[in-house]
Design a protein around this motif. Structure first.
Motif, mmCIF file in Angstrom:
data_model
loop_
_atom_site.group_PDB
_atom_site.id
_atom_site.type_symbol
_atom_site.label_atom_id
_atom_site.label_comp_id
_atom_site.label_asym_id
_atom_site.label_seq_id
_atom_site.Cartn_x
_atom_site.Cartn_y
_atom_site.Cartn_z
ATOM 1 N N ALA A 82 0.830 -1.197 0.000
ATOM 2 C CA ALA A 82 0.000 0.000 0.000
ATOM 3 C C ALA A 82 0.869 1.254 0.000
ATOM 4 O O ALA A 82 0.595 2.213 -0.711
ATOM 5 C CB ALA A 82 -0.913 0.003 1.221
ATOM 6 N N MET A 83 1.926 1.218 0.802
ATOM 7 C CA MET A 83 2.787 2.389 0.937
ATOM 8 C C MET A 83 4.231 1.923 1.026
ATOM 9 O O MET A 83 4.522 0.902 1.640
ATOM 10 C CB MET A 83 2.415 3.170 2.199
ATOM 11 N N ARG A 84 5.098 2.694 0.412
ATOM 12 C CA ARG A 84 6.526 2.375 0.405
ATOM 13 C C ARG A 84 7.284 3.569 0.947
ATOM 14 O O ARG A 84 7.163 4.680 0.419
ATOM 15 C CB ARG A 84 6.948 2.053 -1.031
ATOM 16 N N LEU A 85 8.057 3.363 2.000
ATOM 17 C CA LEU A 85 8.936 4.389 2.567
ATOM 18 C C LEU A 85 10.363 4.007 2.196
ATOM 19 O O LEU A 85 10.757 2.857 2.357
ATOM 20 C CB LEU A 85 8.810 4.428 4.094
ATOM 21 N N TYR A 86 11.134 4.972 1.708
ATOM 22 C CA TYR A 86 12.491 4.628 1.291
ATOM 23 C C TYR A 86 13.407 5.844 1.343
ATOM 24 O O TYR A 86 12.955 6.980 1.280
ATOM 25 C CB TYR A 86 12.494 4.022 -0.120
ATOM 26 N N PRO A 87 14.733 5.581 1.460
ATOM 27 C CA PRO A 87 15.691 6.677 1.402
ATOM 28 C C PRO A 87 15.915 7.069 -0.057
ATOM 29 O O PRO A 87 16.305 6.234 -0.872
ATOM 30 C CB PRO A 87 16.960 6.080 2.025
#
Length: 156
Positions: A82-87
């Protein structure tokens, strides 16, 4: 119910917007970890509110720890991300073209594999956290049978 307001936008010369335009903007309230923990406990009574809140309170630190090790954090809705958090790593000031390369090093005559690393090092890098919602998450929201409610019409 999702609230929104309608905006009648006047012409703005300094951003090359000629004529009027109409846009909409959502009107949302923020919920905190306590409200989200209560909803999690409601969805799964085996998870006490206090436990859910503790997990949520520690989520950002845990995600930061994993991202600092090069991981992207995927939050799923069922089997779908659903959601992707990334540097997100970018060259300071944007990409390097020949003109920018020559500002960094006047001896540069072309961009090559041999000078790319040195140029990036001279320009520097910026790392920021990005969050991207996947299209299936939006589809899931629309499937909730949500209603929309207009709160106001404003001129700006």
């Amino acid at each position: 119910m999702i609230k929104y307001k309608i905006r009648l936008n006047k012409e703005v010369e300094n951003v090359n917007m000629s004529g009027k335009s109409i846009t909409v903007k959502q009107v949302v309230k923020a919920c905190d970890e306590s409200a989200l923990a209560k909803e999690i406990s409601h969805l799964n009574p085996l998870i006490p509110e206090q436990v859910a809140k503790s997990v949520l309170d520690n989520f950002c630190e845990a995600a930061l720890n994993l991202m600092s090790m090069g991981f992207a954090v995927h939050l799923k809705n069922g089997n779908d991300v659903a959601m992707r958090l990334y540097p997100d790593v970018q060259v300071d000031g944007g990409s390097i073209n020949l003109q920018k390369a020559q500002e960094l090093d006047p001896d540069i005559t072309e961009l090559t594999l041999d000078n790319a690393s040195d140029l990036v090092q001279k320009a520097g890098l910026t790392v920021r956290v990005k969050a991207v919602c996947q299209p299936k998450f939006s589809e899931s929201l629309r499937k909730r049978g949500l209603t929309l409610h207009k709160t106001e019409v404003v001129e700006r």
